[in-house]
Design a protein around this motif. Structure first.
Motif, PDB file in Angstrom:
ATOM      1  N   ALA A   1       0.525  -1.414   0.402  1.00 45.37           N
ATOM      2  CA  ALA A   1       0.217   0.128  -0.054  1.00 45.37           C
ATOM      3  C   ALA A   1       0.888   0.881  -0.103  1.00 45.37           C
ATOM      4  O   ALA A   1       1.846   1.073   0.940  1.00 45.37           O
ATOM      5  N   PHE A   2       0.446   2.676  -0.787  1.00 49.33           N
ATOM      6  CA  PHE A   2       1.311   3.437  -0.724  1.00 49.33           C
ATOM      7  C   PHE A   2       1.261   4.078   0.838  1.00 49.33           C
ATOM      8  O   PHE A   2       1.745   5.067   1.277  1.00 49.33           O
ATOM      9  N   GLY A   3       0.060   4.709   0.823  1.00 51.16           N
ATOM     10  CA  GLY A   3      -0.530   5.467   2.674  1.00 51.16           C
ATOM     11  C   GLY A   3      -0.489   6.623   2.493  1.00 51.16           C
ATOM     12  O   GLY A   3      -1.074   7.719   3.247  1.00 51.16           O
ATOM     13  N   SER A   4       0.198   6.960   0.931  1.00 56.61           N
ATOM     14  CA  SER A   4       0.639   8.552   1.373  1.00 56.61           C
ATOM     15  C   SER A   4       0.618   9.014  -0.004  1.00 56.61           C
ATOM     16  O   SER A   4       0.864   8.665  -0.923  1.00 56.61           O
ATOM     17  N   LEU A   5      -0.007  11.340  -0.308  1.00 56.14           N
ATOM     18  CA  LEU A   5       0.739  11.072  -1.878  1.00 56.14           C
ATOM     19  C   LEU A   5       1.818  10.971  -1.743  1.00 56.14           C
ATOM     20  O   LEU A   5       2.291  10.951  -3.197  1.00 56.14           O
ATOM     21  N   GLU A   6       3.058  11.234  -1.260  1.00 52.16           N
ATOM     22  CA  GLU A   6       4.375  11.137  -1.739  1.00 52.16           C
ATOM     23  C   GLU A   6       4.318   9.732  -2.220  1.00 52.16           C
ATOM     24  O   GLU A   6       5.423   9.774  -2.865  1.00 52.16           O
ATOM     25  N   ALA A   7       4.037   8.478  -0.797  1.00 53.91           N
ATOM     26  CA  ALA A   7       4.521   6.969  -1.684  1.00 53.91           C
ATOM     27  C   ALA A   7       3.922   7.407  -2.798  1.00 53.91           C
ATOM     28  O   ALA A   7       5.168   6.692  -3.674  1.00 53.91           O
ATOM     29  N   LEU A   8       2.914   7.233  -3.690  1.00 53.47           N
ATOM     30  CA  LEU A   8       2.285   7.690  -4.417  1.00 53.47           C
ATOM     31  C   LEU A   8       3.138   8.230  -5.741  1.00 53.47           C
ATOM     32  O   LEU A   8       3.272   7.695  -7.087  1.00 53.47           O
ATOM     33  N   GLY A   9       4.032   9.908  -5.638  1.00 52.48           N
ATOM     34  CA  GLY A   9       4.563  10.336  -6.288  1.00 52.48           C
ATOM     35  C   GLY A   9       5.827   9.257  -6.906  1.00 52.48           C
ATOM     36  O   GLY A   9       6.547  10.186  -7.696  1.00 52.48           O
ATOM     37  N   GLU A  10       6.252   8.262  -6.021  1.00 55.96           N
ATOM     38  CA  GLU A  10       7.703   7.816  -6.677  1.00 55.96           C
ATOM     39  C   GLU A  10       7.679   6.777  -7.842  1.00 55.96           C
ATOM     40  O   GLU A  10       7.574   6.249  -8.010  1.00 55.96           O
ATOM     41  N   VAL A  11       5.805   6.038  -8.085  1.00 56.01           N
ATOM     42  CA  VAL A  11       5.290   6.130  -9.131  1.00 56.01           C
ATOM     43  C   VAL A  11       5.689   6.882 -10.334  1.00 56.01           C
ATOM     44  O   VAL A  11       5.678   7.693 -10.476  1.00 56.01           O
ATOM     45  N   ARG A  12       6.637   6.183 -10.849  1.00 55.23           N
ATOM     46  CA  ARG A  12       6.706   6.876 -12.607  1.00 55.23           C
ATOM     47  C   ARG A  12       5.595   7.151 -13.590  1.00 55.23           C
ATOM     48  O   ARG A  12       4.591   6.678 -13.923  1.00 55.23           O
ATOM     49  N   GLY A  13       5.506   8.682 -13.615  1.00 54.22           N
ATOM     50  CA  GLY A  13       4.851   9.544 -13.961  1.00 54.22           C
ATOM     51  C   GLY A  13       3.740  10.014 -13.585  1.00 54.22           C
ATOM     52  O   GLY A  13       3.355  10.864 -13.791  1.00 54.22           O
ATOM     53  N   VAL A  14       4.092  10.384 -12.565  1.00 58.25           N
ATOM     54  CA  VAL A  14       3.391  10.987 -10.959  1.00 58.25           C
ATOM     55  C   VAL A  14       3.858  11.905 -10.367  1.00 58.25           C
ATOM     56  O   VAL A  14       4.779  11.127  -9.332  1.00 58.25           O
ATOM     57  N   GLY A  15       4.209  12.925 -10.957  1.00 59.05           N
ATOM     58  CA  GLY A  15       4.440  14.130 -10.313  1.00 59.05           C
ATOM     59  C   GLY A  15       4.225  14.941  -9.496  1.00 59.05           C
ATOM     60  O   GLY A  15       2.595  15.052  -9.447  1.00 59.05           O
ATOM     61  N   PRO A  16       5.285  15.997  -9.366  1.00 56.47           N
ATOM     62  CA  PRO A  16       3.955  17.048  -8.460  1.00 56.47           C
ATOM     63  C   PRO A  16       2.720  17.458  -9.085  1.00 56.47           C
ATOM     64  O   PRO A  16       1.350  17.531  -8.073  1.00 56.47           O
ATOM     65  N   ARG A  17       2.336  18.220 -10.526  1.00 54.50           N
ATOM     66  CA  ARG A  17       1.244  18.463 -10.960  1.00 54.50           C
ATOM     67  C   ARG A  17       0.107  17.082 -11.291  1.00 54.50           C
ATOM     68  O   ARG A  17      -0.942  17.757 -10.730  1.00 54.50           O
ATOM     69  N   VAL A  18       0.273  16.180 -10.819  1.00 54.39           N
ATOM     70  CA  VAL A  18      -0.569  14.883 -11.442  1.00 54.39           C
ATOM     71  C   VAL A  18      -1.057  14.941  -9.612  1.00 54.39           C
ATOM     72  O   VAL A  18      -2.230  15.140  -9.300  1.00 54.39           O
ATOM     73  N   LEU A  19      -0.215  14.375  -9.015  1.00 55.79           N
ATOM     74  CA  LEU A  19      -0.021  14.838  -7.285  1.00 55.79           C
ATOM     75  C   LEU A  19      -1.354  16.001  -6.244  1.00 55.79           C
ATOM     76  O   LEU A  19      -2.087  15.588  -5.977  1.00 55.79           O
ATOM     77  N   GLY A  20      -1.225  16.505  -7.234  1.00 56.09           N
ATOM     78  CA  GLY A  20      -2.523  18.152  -6.946  1.00 56.09           C
ATOM     79  C   GLY A  20      -3.305  17.727  -7.310  1.00 56.09           C
ATOM     80  O   GLY A  20      -4.342  18.494  -6.694  1.00 56.09           O
ATOM     81  N   ARG A  21      -3.203  17.288  -8.622  1.00 58.59           N
ATOM     82  CA  ARG A  21      -4.621  17.170  -9.377  1.00 58.59           C
ATOM     83  C   ARG A  21      -5.420  16.453  -8.489  1.00 58.59           C
ATOM     84  O   ARG A  21      -7.121  15.706  -8.313  1.00 58.59           O
ATOM     85  N   LEU A  22      -3.914  15.049  -7.841  1.00 60.56           N
ATOM     86  CA  LEU A  22      -5.594  14.085  -6.867  1.00 60.56           C
ATOM     87  C   LEU A  22      -5.663  14.026  -6.050  1.00 60.56           C
ATOM     88  O   LEU A  22      -6.665  13.414  -5.287  1.00 60.56           O
ATOM     89  N   ALA A  23      -4.848  15.045  -5.248  1.00 61.71           N
ATOM     90  CA  ALA A  23      -4.745  15.525  -3.758  1.00 61.71           C
ATOM     91  C   ALA A  23      -6.860  15.458  -3.284  1.00 61.71           C
ATOM     92  O   ALA A  23      -7.213  14.474  -2.501  1.00 61.71           O
ATOM     93  N   PRO A  24      -6.949  15.957  -4.339  1.00 62.98           N
ATOM     94  CA  PRO A  24      -9.076  16.163  -3.460  1.00 62.98           C
ATOM     95  C   PRO A  24      -9.544  15.002  -3.863  1.00 62.98           C
ATOM     96  O   PRO A  24     -10.558  14.839  -3.245  1.00 62.98           O
ATOM     97  N   HIS A  25      -9.323  13.677  -4.300  1.00 59.19           N
ATOM     98  CA  HIS A  25     -10.367  12.443  -5.293  1.00 59.19           C
ATOM     99  C   HIS A  25      -9.447  11.910  -4.387  1.00 59.19           C
ATOM    100  O   HIS A  25      -9.823  10.389  -5.258  1.00 59.19           O
ATOM    101  N   VAL A  26      -8.671  11.469  -3.408  1.00 60.78           N
ATOM    102  CA  VAL A  26      -8.380  10.087  -3.159  1.00 60.78           C
ATOM    103  C   VAL A  26      -7.548   9.773  -1.820  1.00 60.78           C
ATOM    104  O   VAL A  26      -7.396  11.357  -1.374  1.00 60.78           O
ATOM    105  N   VAL A  27      -7.623   8.749  -1.227  1.00 62.82           N
ATOM    106  CA  VAL A  27      -7.257   8.301   0.588  1.00 62.82           C
ATOM    107  C   VAL A  27      -6.703   7.547  -0.110  1.00 62.82           C
ATOM    108  O   VAL A  27      -6.716   6.798  -0.798  1.00 62.82           O
ATOM    109  N   PHE A  28      -6.320   7.242   1.608  1.00 57.58           N
ATOM    110  CA  PHE A  28      -5.489   6.095   1.574  1.00 57.58           C
ATOM    111  C   PHE A  28      -5.372   5.338   2.920  1.00 57.58           C
ATOM    112  O   PHE A  28      -5.231   5.623   3.836  1.00 57.58           O
ATOM    113  N   SER A  29      -5.876   4.088   2.519  1.00 56.87           N
ATOM    114  CA  SER A  29      -6.650   3.258   3.968  1.00 56.87           C
ATOM    115  C   SER A  29      -4.618   2.534   4.479  1.00 56.87           C
ATOM    116  O   SER A  29      -5.122   1.953   5.691  1.00 56.87           O
TER     117      SER A  29
END
Length: 129
Positions: free
Chosen positions: A76-104
């Motif tokens: 599991a990722f557990g956070s946006l920061e960990a999701l940002g380690e996936v190739r193709g998920v940079g700061p701009r994508v993370l900013g767009r995702l933040a309001p739409h995602v949660v991590f269990s």
């Protein structure tokens, strides 16, 4: 004023013009996928399948598959920061995702093996003659 172009025999064409095809795809088209836009509520990235992740802004089918593959390999990722380690998920994508995602899942420990994206290598400096 421009005259409307007709098809064969003076009949109007069914061609909607150059702006057609933008937005949602025709569900009847071969190989087409239907994108409905962002979901009504937040998506749990730690359990969502690729089709669900594909509905998020900035995430297409290839990136959704990489996210699922990374989660399967590393947990599991557990956070946006960990999701940002996936190739193709940079700061701009993370900013767009933040309001739409949660991590269990629990947050991942920081990774020390982050590889820089391809194409961002330093060039050898040239010395003056």
């Amino acid at each position: 004023m421009r005259a409307a172009r007709g098809g064969a025999g003076g009949q109007p064409r069914d061609d909607p013009g150059p702006r057609a095809g933008r937005g949602e795809r025709d569900p009847g088209a071969a190989g087409a996928s239907v994108r409905r836009g962002p979901p009504d509520g937040p998506i749990d990235v730690d359990v969502a399948d690729a089709a669900t992740l594909d509905r998020l802004p900035g995430i297409g089918p290839a990136l959704a598959r990489r996210i699922v593959d990374d989660r399967a390999a590393r947990g599991a990722f557990g956070s946006l920061e960990a999701l940002g380690e996936v190739r193709g998920v940079g700061p701009r994508v993370l900013g767009r995702l933040a309001p739409h995602v949660v991590f269990s899942g629990p947050p991942r420990p920081p990774s020390s093996s982050v590889v820089p994206p391809a194409g961002r290598r330093r060039r050898a400096s040239r010395s003056a003659p």
